[in-house]
Design a protein around this motif. Sequence first.
Motif, PDB file in Angstrom:
ATOM      1  N   THR A   1       0.846  -1.187   0.000  1.00  0.00           N
ATOM      2  CA  THR A   1       0.000   0.000   0.000  1.00  0.00           C
ATOM      3  C   THR A   1       0.880   1.233   0.000  1.00  0.00           C
ATOM      4  O   THR A   1       1.686   1.423   0.916  1.00  0.00           O
ATOM      5  CB  THR A   1      -0.919   0.031   1.240  1.00  0.00           C
ATOM      6  OG1 THR A   1      -1.747  -1.137   1.259  1.00  0.00           O
ATOM      7  CG2 THR A   1      -1.796   1.269   1.234  1.00  0.00           C
TER       8      THR A   1
ATOM      9  N   SER B   1      -3.431   7.049   0.947  1.00  0.00           N
ATOM     10  CA  SER B   1      -4.253   6.049   1.635  1.00  0.00           C
ATOM     11  C   SER B   1      -3.866   5.970   3.107  1.00  0.00           C
ATOM     12  O   SER B   1      -2.728   6.268   3.477  1.00  0.00           O
ATOM     13  CB  SER B   1      -4.060   4.666   0.992  1.00  0.00           C
ATOM     14  OG  SER B   1      -4.789   3.666   1.689  1.00  0.00           O
TER      15      SER B   1
ATOM     16  N   THR C   1      -6.932  -2.886   3.707  1.00  0.00           N
ATOM     17  CA  THR C   1      -5.612  -2.934   3.073  1.00  0.00           C
ATOM     18  C   THR C   1      -4.776  -4.089   3.615  1.00  0.00           C
ATOM     19  O   THR C   1      -3.584  -4.181   3.336  1.00  0.00           O
ATOM     20  CB  THR C   1      -4.851  -1.615   3.298  1.00  0.00           C
ATOM     21  OG1 THR C   1      -4.801  -1.332   4.712  1.00  0.00           O
ATOM     22  CG2 THR C   1      -5.527  -0.465   2.573  1.00  0.00           C
TER      23      THR C   1
END
Length: 451
Positions: free
Chosen positions: A302, A312, A328
């Motif tokens: 991520t 994010s 995630t």
Amino acid sequence: MSDELLSLARRIVDRARGGEGLEAFVTHEKSFSVKVYNGEVETLSSSEPRGAGVRILDGGRAGFAYTTDLSDKGLDTIVEIARTNAQHATPDEAVGLAEAWQRRPKDVPDLLDKGQDSVGPESKVEFAVTLDEATRKSDARVRAVEESVYADSDGEVAIATTRGIEGAYRSTDAWCYSLAIATEGDDTEVGFEFGLARGLAGLDAEAVAQRSAARAVAVLGATKVPSARMPVVFDPYTAGQFLGVLAQALTGEAVQKGRSLFAGRIGQAVAGAGLTLVDDGRVPGAPGSAPWDAEGVPTQRTEVIRRGVLESFLFDVTSARREGRSSTGNAARSGFKSPPGPAPTNLAFDSTGETRDQVLARAGRALLVQDFHGVHSGANPVSGDFSVGATGMLLEEGAPVRPVKEVTIAAPMLEILAGIVAIADDRRWLPFGGSLGGATTLIAEMTVAGE
């Protein structure tokens, strides 16, 4: 053993009633630790906890309970306790189990040192004694070693849910550290160094000892420097500590609870244009790596910050559903005794491509920070305040010229992020405070308060 744990998790799931969601998280961990002082074993401990954590979800209510009694009667009891706890929980429509795997997560390489099974307690104690002795002998100015420690763990994890998730894996870890005390005249300084590997065979007692002693000796005679605005360099250890403060503000849950300086900043520039911050639960050899997280969601890469822009946060299932997003793969637990919550797996900045020597040369006249003091009181992931004590070296043209102590470095954390101009390729994973990767990091300017 992993097959046995998975079978146990399935037996727990079979106890679910119609319409209930049930998640069984089962672990078996062998841990060992030995601390040596002045050539003698000061403490030695070993443990082998084995147990199950059970979550039951019913109508938006979640109940959790855990047990070490893995008999049929014990499993019946713990499921019923979790069910009762769910009845008294506050409903939350975001609470839920992870969705079934579309395909089985790929294995992560290098989770296991297969030779660690054959390493007995005597070898582990011998390593710690060697580490202690080697630290004391590394330099005549090392008068004592506060502690030399070796520790390891061998853990197996299994999960099963009523959504059809089923899996198990095993991983080993070993780490050591030495804390040297150097004295010259009336001055006494300490030096800390550590090693991290999948097993004892990957650790080097002599190397850790020499680095610990060298760090203590290097700051003998340290003094303050005049207060100034100047470039600051974090070494890998302190860079990892700084990242640990940031990590507290980078989960979806922290943002939702108003505990993050990054709240409302998705899509905004929060760091230098060349910076990318990545959380990757699949890095070979990194301590936080696993095929799936504590809810059974496959781990992934991520990009939290990409080229300076916040892209994010890190989510578990519940915090993700509150945002209408997918997890995630960042659910974590402290073991079978705790329910899951979001946390980093392996969090680190990508290197900007320079070596450590190149970053130091680029720094010119700067403060190289090798140790922080007062991080817990002086760094606030909610307000973004960062004001901590520091010990290190004054650099001139990138080379150390004298040791420095009793100074305070300060700047807002967003200003620090915006001021990072280089990150070296010397990343080290820290075994303390989560899996954080630190590398030599150059910050264009901070306030250094000294004389």
